[in-house]
Write a protein that holds these residues in place. Structure first.
Motif, PDB file in Angstrom:
ATOM      1  N   ALA A 158       4.560-101.869  20.742  1.00 33.65           N
ATOM      2  CA  ALA A 158       3.840-102.464  21.872  1.00 33.65           C
ATOM      3  C   ALA A 158       4.549-102.160  23.192  1.00 33.65           C
ATOM      4  O   ALA A 158       3.891-101.880  24.214  1.00 33.65           O
ATOM      5  N   ALA A 159       5.888-102.195  23.190  1.00 37.72           N
ATOM      6  CA  ALA A 159       6.643-101.902  24.410  1.00 37.72           C
ATOM      7  C   ALA A 159       6.454-100.451  24.835  1.00 37.72           C
ATOM      8  O   ALA A 159       6.269-100.154  26.023  1.00 37.72           O
ATOM      9  N   GLN A 160       6.469 -99.542  23.862  1.00 36.75           N
ATOM     10  CA  GLN A 160       6.282 -98.136  24.181  1.00 36.75           C
ATOM     11  C   GLN A 160       4.893 -97.880  24.741  1.00 36.75           C
ATOM     12  O   GLN A 160       4.723 -97.138  25.715  1.00 36.75           O
ATOM     13  N   ALA A 161       3.879 -98.495  24.139  1.00 39.98           N
ATOM     14  CA  ALA A 161       2.508 -98.311  24.621  1.00 39.98           C
ATOM     15  C   ALA A 161       2.343 -98.855  26.039  1.00 39.98           C
ATOM     16  O   ALA A 161       1.706 -98.219  26.895  1.00 39.98           O
ATOM     17  N   SER A 162       2.924-100.014  26.313  1.00 39.55           N
ATOM     18  CA  SER A 162       2.797-100.591  27.656  1.00 39.55           C
ATOM     19  C   SER A 162       3.510 -99.740  28.701  1.00 39.55           C
ATOM     20  O   SER A 162       2.995 -99.541  29.812  1.00 39.55           O
ATOM     21  N   GLY A 163       4.686 -99.225  28.355  1.00 38.79           N
ATOM     22  CA  GLY A 163       5.426 -98.417  29.314  1.00 38.79           C
ATOM     23  C   GLY A 163       4.820 -97.057  29.558  1.00 38.79           C
ATOM     24  O   GLY A 163       4.742 -96.592  30.701  1.00 38.79           O
ATOM     25  N   GLN A 164       4.372 -96.414  28.487  1.00 38.02           N
ATOM     26  CA  GLN A 164       3.883 -95.038  28.617  1.00 38.02           C
ATOM     27  C   GLN A 164       2.411 -94.982  29.006  1.00 38.02           C
ATOM     28  O   GLN A 164       2.042 -94.350  30.001  1.00 38.02           O
ATOM     29  N   PRO A 170      -0.763 -93.536  34.113  1.00 38.25           N
ATOM     30  CA  PRO A 170      -1.570 -93.827  35.310  1.00 38.25           C
ATOM     31  C   PRO A 170      -0.853 -93.502  36.616  1.00 38.25           C
ATOM     32  O   PRO A 170      -1.470 -92.951  37.547  1.00 38.25           O
ATOM     33  N   LEU A 171       0.437 -93.827  36.734  1.00 38.04           N
ATOM     34  CA  LEU A 171       1.164 -93.527  37.962  1.00 38.04           C
ATOM     35  C   LEU A 171       1.305 -92.018  38.173  1.00 38.04           C
ATOM     36  O   LEU A 171       1.254 -91.541  39.319  1.00 38.04           O
ATOM     37  N   ALA A 172       1.506 -91.264  37.090  1.00 34.92           N
ATOM     38  CA  ALA A 172       1.590 -89.808  37.222  1.00 34.92           C
ATOM     39  C   ALA A 172       0.264 -89.220  37.714  1.00 34.92           C
ATOM     40  O   ALA A 172       0.244 -88.307  38.550  1.00 34.92           O
ATOM     41  N   ILE A 173      -0.838 -89.742  37.207  1.00 38.66           N
ATOM     42  CA  ILE A 173      -2.155 -89.281  37.658  1.00 38.66           C
ATOM     43  C   ILE A 173      -2.359 -89.587  39.144  1.00 38.66           C
ATOM     44  O   ILE A 173      -2.964 -88.802  39.884  1.00 38.66           O
ATOM     45  N   LEU A 174      -1.826 -90.728  39.602  1.00 43.21           N
ATOM     46  CA  LEU A 174      -1.949 -91.118  41.002  1.00 43.21           C
ATOM     47  C   LEU A 174      -0.972 -90.370  41.911  1.00 43.21           C
ATOM     48  O   LEU A 174      -0.990 -90.571  43.130  1.00 43.21           O
ATOM     49  N   GLY A 175      -0.088 -89.533  41.330  1.00 41.10           N
ATOM     50  CA  GLY A 175       0.809 -88.712  42.135  1.00 41.10           C
ATOM     51  C   GLY A 175       2.184 -89.282  42.371  1.00 41.10           C
ATOM     52  O   GLY A 175       2.882 -88.872  43.302  1.00 41.10           O
ATOM     53  N   ALA A 176       2.638 -90.203  41.519  1.00 36.98           N
ATOM     54  CA  ALA A 176       3.954 -90.812  41.711  1.00 36.98           C
ATOM     55  C   ALA A 176       5.100 -89.902  41.304  1.00 36.98           C
ATOM     56  O   ALA A 176       6.268 -90.219  41.580  1.00 36.98           O
ATOM     57  N   GLY A 177       4.834 -88.821  40.594  1.00 37.76           N
ATOM     58  CA  GLY A 177       5.879 -87.871  40.232  1.00 37.76           C
ATOM     59  C   GLY A 177       6.921 -88.460  39.296  1.00 37.76           C
ATOM     60  O   GLY A 177       6.597 -89.168  38.341  1.00 37.76           O
ATOM     61  N   THR A 178       8.189 -88.199  39.596  1.00 41.36           N
ATOM     62  CA  THR A 178       9.282 -88.673  38.753  1.00 41.36           C
ATOM     63  C   THR A 178       9.281 -90.185  38.606  1.00 41.36           C
ATOM     64  O   THR A 178       9.655 -90.717  37.552  1.00 41.36           O
ATOM     65  N   TRP A 179       8.836 -90.885  39.634  1.00 39.52           N
ATOM     66  CA  TRP A 179       8.881 -92.351  39.606  1.00 39.52           C
ATOM     67  C   TRP A 179       7.900 -92.950  38.611  1.00 39.52           C
ATOM     68  O   TRP A 179       8.051 -94.113  38.222  1.00 39.52           O
ATOM     69  N   SER A 180       6.913 -92.181  38.190  1.00 39.80           N
ATOM     70  CA  SER A 180       6.049 -92.673  37.119  1.00 39.80           C
ATOM     71  C   SER A 180       6.840 -92.840  35.827  1.00 39.80           C
ATOM     72  O   SER A 180       6.661 -93.817  35.089  1.00 39.80           O
ATOM     73  N   LEU A 181       7.757 -91.909  35.546  1.00 39.86           N
ATOM     74  CA  LEU A 181       8.599 -92.005  34.358  1.00 39.86           C
ATOM     75  C   LEU A 181       9.616 -93.142  34.493  1.00 39.86           C
ATOM     76  O   LEU A 181       9.902 -93.847  33.522  1.00 39.86           O
ATOM     77  N   CYS A 183       9.313 -95.988  36.302  1.00 43.65           N
ATOM     78  CA  CYS A 183       8.626 -97.279  36.159  1.00 43.65           C
ATOM     79  C   CYS A 183       8.222 -97.520  34.709  1.00 43.65           C
ATOM     80  O   CYS A 183       8.322 -98.654  34.205  1.00 43.65           O
ATOM     81  N   GLY A 184       7.784 -96.483  34.024  1.00 40.87           N
ATOM     82  CA  GLY A 184       7.425 -96.630  32.617  1.00 40.87           C
ATOM     83  C   GLY A 184       8.605 -97.056  31.768  1.00 40.87           C
ATOM     84  O   GLY A 184       8.473 -97.913  30.888  1.00 40.87           O
ATOM     85  N   SER A 185       9.787 -96.482  32.029  1.00 39.43           N
ATOM     86  CA  SER A 185      10.987 -96.849  31.267  1.00 39.43           C
ATOM     87  C   SER A 185      11.390 -98.299  31.517  1.00 39.43           C
ATOM     88  O   SER A 185      11.769 -99.017  30.579  1.00 39.43           O
ATOM     89  N   LEU A 186      11.319 -98.745  32.769  1.00 40.26           N
ATOM     90  CA  LEU A 186      11.693-100.119  33.077  1.00 40.26           C
ATOM     91  C   LEU A 186      10.738-101.130  32.443  1.00 40.26           C
ATOM     92  O   LEU A 186      11.162-102.156  31.893  1.00 40.26           O
ATOM     93  N   VAL A 187       9.439-100.834  32.506  1.00 38.62           N
ATOM     94  CA  VAL A 187       8.457-101.736  31.902  1.00 38.62           C
ATOM     95  C   VAL A 187       8.641-101.782  30.380  1.00 38.62           C
ATOM     96  O   VAL A 187       8.554-102.850  29.754  1.00 38.62           O
ATOM     97  N   GLN A 188       8.912-100.636  29.760  1.00 35.62           N
ATOM     98  CA  GLN A 188       9.113-100.601  28.315  1.00 35.62           C
ATOM     99  C   GLN A 188      10.323-101.437  27.914  1.00 35.62           C
ATOM    100  O   GLN A 188      10.266-102.206  26.934  1.00 35.62           O
ATOM    101  N   ALA A 189      11.432-101.330  28.641  1.00 37.26           N
ATOM    102  CA  ALA A 189      12.629-102.112  28.320  1.00 37.26           C
ATOM    103  C   ALA A 189      12.374-103.611  28.484  1.00 37.26           C
ATOM    104  O   ALA A 189      12.794-104.421  27.652  1.00 37.26           O
ATOM    105  N   ALA A 190      11.671-104.001  29.551  1.00 37.21           N
ATOM    106  CA  ALA A 190      11.389-105.415  29.777  1.00 37.21           C
ATOM    107  C   ALA A 190      10.469-105.975  28.701  1.00 37.21           C
ATOM    108  O   ALA A 190      10.678-107.089  28.192  1.00 37.21           O
TER     109      ALA A 190
END
Length: 485
Positions: A158-164, A170-181, A183-190
């Motif tokens: 569930a954590a992996q699905a929420s983060g990735q 979604p953030l990568a599609i919106l153009g966030a670049g490296t920061w999409s990865l 944010c995904g890692s931080l959300v997955q850990a939390a």
């Protein structure tokens, strides 16, 4: 007389945990590969290189922050509840100090590669990942010691699905670049910390001080994990210094397609075996469990690595796309390295469970020193040359650890050699099946060819395990397929 949990046959106790570990892990790997396929078509290799450099440093920091307490508490299962509150407070406080240190030292990445300016804010943001992980450290150890891999696996999935899926893509599609990865890692850990706390419900009424003997044991395990992860972090840092961030990005994606699945296979079995090994007292039981379990795990690892090596062109084209052609030669070397690392994980679980930590510490220290020394002495010109050195050092590392694991389990050389030879049989079956089909699929679309290769390899692997010529391994496989009463 009914069998108690500790007196029940080890194979029976392994079955439900293995099903949950590999069931949830299989879905997790599908998410990982699917996410990789999407993100590789949106983000440039430079973006993956920036986060790979930061992640290499962070892997070391995470194991320092963990202090080896998850493994120590899994081994000392009866003491988790009493030490839970103290451990959480201690781990979170120590992780905050470490995050501050990483924040201050992040600019030192420029010493490694002047173009790594984008990795500095990435490392500073990811420095808070160990803090989030520390919140769920005691709860994860509690679930693992109970062999409750159903809840632990579902929490990780569930954590992996929420983060990735929920954040990174979604953030990568919106153009966030490296920061999409990031944010995904931080959300997955939390999310993982929150879920394991909810499932395990560790007690909050224990003392505020962590027992000194647990800290000492955890420190010894921390040194082992630190040495192990240092060896894993050296290749991306060396590639960054010698070939640049784009080459590191190619390495990172090839790593995700090869080493990560192999590491999941090995770690899943070792995670189940560690608490079982720790509770066995008789050498006969160690020997009865060690040989077939290592032969099974090693056989599956070798078969998957052979499949990756032979079908690497289709794998890179289908998952990453033609723009990632530089990852193709790296994937072959990484598949070989992933297989060898898997053997280290399987053998190391027995050695560590039996408290043979001094040898493991010296062995891992020698591995890191030899690898770093060879890289400084030879100074390889490219990423593929770095991987050649890495595989050569890992072969020696596996041989030393395999010999010591046999000594710990009280095994003679001849049965150990037989079990080692049994590892290669499933891989030969997979190699023959792919040798027949790859020439036919050379002009096919990459995704179609890869699907056929995976299907035939899976059939060859399943058949070679079910009708394996080694009686002990064949019996283990069939017992795992039977549902326990």
């Amino acid at each position: 007389m009914a069998a108690t949990p500790d007196s029940a046959p080890a194979t029976i106790r392994m079955t439900p945990p293995l099903l949950w570990v590999y069931g949830c892990g299989a879905f997790g790997m599908l998410l990982q590969i699917g996410g990789t396929a999407i993100l590789a078509r949106i983000l440039a290799p430079q973006s993956f290189g920036e986060i790979a450099v930061a992640a290499a440093v962070l892997r070391v920091a995470q194991h320092v922050a963990n202090m080896g307490m998850t493994t120590a508490l899994t081994r000392e299962a009866g003491r988790i509840e009493a030490a839970a509150r103290a451990l959480i407070l201690f781990s979170v406080g120590f992780s905050l100090l470490l995050a501050g240190l990483l924040w201050i030292c992040a600019p030192m990445l420029l010493w490694l590669q002047p173009e790594a300016t984008g990795s500095i804010p990435v490392l500073r943001a990811l420095a808070f990942t160990p803090v989030l992980a520390a919140c769920g450290q005691a709860a994860a150890a509690l679930l693992q010691s109970r062999l409750d891999f159903r809840r632990l696996g579902l929490a990780q999935l569930a954590a992996q699905a929420s983060g990735q899926i929920g954040v990174a893509i979604p953030l990568a599609i919106l153009g966030a670049g490296t920061w999409s990865l990031v944010c995904g890692s931080l959300v997955q850990a939390a999310m993982l910390a929150a879920l394991v706390l909810m499932f395990a419900r560790p007690g909050w009424r224990g003392p505020l001080a962590v027992p000194a003997d647990l800290l000492r044991l955890g420190f010894r395990y921390m040194l082992l994990r630190l040495l192990d992860v240092s060896g894993q972090s050296i290749p991306p840092l060396a590639i960054t210094a010698m070939a640049g961030l784009a080459a590191t990005g190619s390495f990172d994606r090839a790593f995700a397609l090869s080493v990560m699945p192999l590491d999941w296979l090995a770690t899943g079995l070792a995670t189940v075996l560690f608490p079982i090994y720790a509770r066995q007292t008789a050498q006969a039981e160690n020997a009865r469990l060690l040989l077939p379990s290592i032969a099974l795990g090693g056989g599956v690892l070798f078969a998957v690595a052979i499949g990756m090596l032979m079908a690497r062109d289709h794998l890179v084209l289908a998952v990453l796309g033609p723009q990632w052609h530089a990852a193709t030669p790296l994937l072959g070397w990484l598949a070989a390295w992933g297989f060898l690392r898997g053997l280290v994980v399987l053998n190391g679980s027995l050695v560590e469970a039996r408290s043979s930590l001094r040898f493991r510490s010296w062995q891992q220290a020698g591995y890191v020193v030899c690898l770093a020394g060879l890289l400084l002495l030879v100074r390889p010109s490219g990423a593929d040359h770095i991987m050649m050195l890495l595989v050569a050092v890992e072969v020696v590392n596996v041989a030393l650890l395999f010999w010591h694991a046999a000594h710990v389990a009280g095994l003679a050389a001849l049965p150990l050699l037989r079990s080692l030879l049994a590892v290669f049989y499933p891989g030969l079956a997979v190699a023959v099946s792919l040798a027949l089909v790859l020439p036919v699929t050379a002009a096919w679309p990459a995704a179609t060819a890869l699907g056929l290769c995976i299907g035939l390899s899976a059939l060859a692997l399943a058949g070679s395990l079910y009708w394996h010529p080694a009686p002990a391994l064949r019996s283990l496989v069939r017992s795992l397929l039977r549902r326990p009463a």
